[in-house]
Design a protein around this motif. Structure first.
Motif, PDB file in Angstrom:
ATOM      1  N   ARG A 135       0.836  -1.194   0.000  1.00 54.85           N
ATOM      2  CA  ARG A 135       0.000   0.000   0.000  1.00 54.85           C
ATOM      3  C   ARG A 135       0.874   1.249   0.000  1.00 54.85           C
ATOM      4  O   ARG A 135       1.733   1.428   0.863  1.00 54.85           O
ATOM      5  CB  ARG A 135      -0.926   0.013   1.225  1.00 54.85           C
ATOM      6  CG  ARG A 135      -1.889   1.216   1.267  1.00 54.85           C
ATOM      7  CD  ARG A 135      -2.791   1.132   2.483  1.00 54.85           C
ATOM      8  NE  ARG A 135      -3.654  -0.037   2.404  1.00 54.85           N
ATOM      9  CZ  ARG A 135      -4.806  -0.076   1.739  1.00 54.85           C
ATOM     10  NH1 ARG A 135      -5.209   1.007   1.075  1.00 54.85           N
ATOM     11  NH2 ARG A 135      -5.539  -1.156   1.731  1.00 54.85           N
ATOM     12  N   ALA A 136       0.659   2.104  -0.976  1.00 48.77           N
ATOM     13  CA  ALA A 136       1.427   3.352  -1.059  1.00 48.77           C
ATOM     14  C   ALA A 136       0.879   4.357  -0.048  1.00 48.77           C
ATOM     15  O   ALA A 136      -0.329   4.589   0.020  1.00 48.77           O
ATOM     16  CB  ALA A 136       1.336   3.931  -2.470  1.00 48.77           C
ATOM     17  N   ASP A 137       1.779   4.938   0.738  1.00 49.45           N
ATOM     18  CA  ASP A 137       1.393   5.928   1.748  1.00 49.45           C
ATOM     19  C   ASP A 137       1.466   7.314   1.113  1.00 49.45           C
ATOM     20  O   ASP A 137       2.514   7.965   1.116  1.00 49.45           O
ATOM     21  CB  ASP A 137       2.322   5.825   2.960  1.00 49.45           C
ATOM     22  CG  ASP A 137       1.876   6.717   4.117  1.00 49.45           C
ATOM     23  OD1 ASP A 137       0.875   7.455   3.935  1.00 49.45           O
ATOM     24  OD2 ASP A 137       2.528   6.699   5.177  1.00 49.45           O
ATOM     25  N   VAL A 138       0.358   7.778   0.548  1.00 48.47           N
ATOM     26  CA  VAL A 138       0.352   9.065  -0.154  1.00 48.47           C
ATOM     27  C   VAL A 138       0.502  10.247   0.781  1.00 48.47           C
ATOM     28  O   VAL A 138       0.727  11.381   0.328  1.00 48.47           O
ATOM     29  CB  VAL A 138      -0.941   9.211  -0.988  1.00 48.47           C
ATOM     30  CG1 VAL A 138      -0.997   8.165  -2.076  1.00 48.47           C
ATOM     31  CG2 VAL A 138      -2.175   9.107  -0.091  1.00 48.47           C
ATOM     32  N   SER A 139       0.403  10.012   2.087  1.00 53.03           N
ATOM     33  CA  SER A 139       0.579  11.117   3.038  1.00 53.03           C
ATOM     34  C   SER A 139       2.036  11.566   3.116  1.00 53.03           C
ATOM     35  O   SER A 139       2.335  12.618   3.685  1.00 53.03           O
ATOM     36  CB  SER A 139       0.098  10.686   4.435  1.00 53.03           C
ATOM     37  OG  SER A 139       0.924   9.638   4.947  1.00 53.03           O
ATOM     38  N   LEU A 140       2.951  10.770   2.538  1.00 50.73           N
ATOM     39  CA  LEU A 140       4.378  11.100   2.580  1.00 50.73           C
ATOM     40  C   LEU A 140       4.761  12.148   1.530  1.00 50.73           C
ATOM     41  O   LEU A 140       5.855  12.698   1.587  1.00 50.73           O
ATOM     42  CB  LEU A 140       5.210   9.836   2.354  1.00 50.73           C
ATOM     43  CG  LEU A 140       5.063   8.722   3.391  1.00 50.73           C
ATOM     44  CD1 LEU A 140       5.871   7.496   2.968  1.00 50.73           C
ATOM     45  CD2 LEU A 140       5.525   9.210   4.762  1.00 50.73           C
TER      46      LEU A 140
END
Length: 222
Positions: free
Chosen positions: A105-110
């Motif tokens: 899962r890509a953590d787009v909050s980064l």
């Protein structure tokens, strides 16, 4: 508990050239992760008209078919779709064979909005129409060149692989450099070098590279 060989043989599917269409779906709805291999579908002589009818109906309606069949003594599913001139079949993995729980899962909050905007600009700059012929099997080309060198009695030298690039500490700077490289115009010297490279290509090698990897699935004439 022990299963007898005859019990196992009793549940094995018999290989058949017949396909049963289960339903029609839109190809865009299918995640490519389920695709396994591609084949050309060939009908029997008596089935030429139904084959043409199914091809044209699916082509005009924009649908693909989910089909069930048996191959290599195993139940299989496939997607049938109209190709450029005939039917194509793509064998599929069952849902139980796809380990979707292992997808990262890509953590787009980064990432920031500024980084996303720059990345989208780079994507737009590299956008193009997909042309399979543009991409070549470079390992095969290097292997053919090596064989030609050995056959010619020339000496070969082992070239060390370049060191792996370290991850960029500044993603914005890395994206900016990539974008600048995309926008950089081709110089006259580079264009001349490309023309020379094209002239030196072996026509026989180029012809071999254009061979299709698709194989006939249903050859009912045999």
């Amino acid at each position: 508990m022990t299963l007898a060989p005859e019990e196992l043989r009793a549940i094995v599917a018999e290989t058949s050239a017949a396909m049963e269409i289960m339903e029609f779906v839109h190809l865009a709805e299918i995640d490519p992760v389920y695709f396994e291999a591609s084949y050309y579908v060939k009908p029997e002589a008596a089935g030429l008209k139904p084959y043409a009818l199914l091809y044209e109906a699916m082509r005009e309606a924009g649908f693909a078919a989910v089909a069930q069949f048996a191959m290599h003594r195993r139940d299989r599913i496939a997607i049938l779709r109209p190709g450029s001139s005939g039917m194509m079949a793509h064998t599929m993995y069952f849902a139980s064979e796809v380990r979707s729980d292992q997808e990262v899962r890509a953590d787009v909050s980064l990432v920031t909005a500024k980084e996303i905007a720059l990345a989208k600009t780079l994507v737009s700059a590299l956008a193009s129409t997909f042309e399979p012929a543009k991409y070549r099997d470079q390992y095969r080309e290097r292997l053919e060149a090596l064989i030609a060198t050995k056959v010619g009695g020339q000496q070969t030298a082992v070239v060390k692989s370049p060191a792996r690039m370290q991850p960029a500490a500044d993603i914005i700077e890395a994206l900016r450099k990539s974008l600048e490289a995309v926008k950089k115009p081709v110089t006259k010297a580079e264009e001349t070098g490309k023309r020379r490279s094209l002239k030196k290509r072996d026509p026989a090698s180029a012809a071999r590279q254009s061979c299709s990897r698709a194989k006939p699935l249903l050859d009912c004439d045999k």
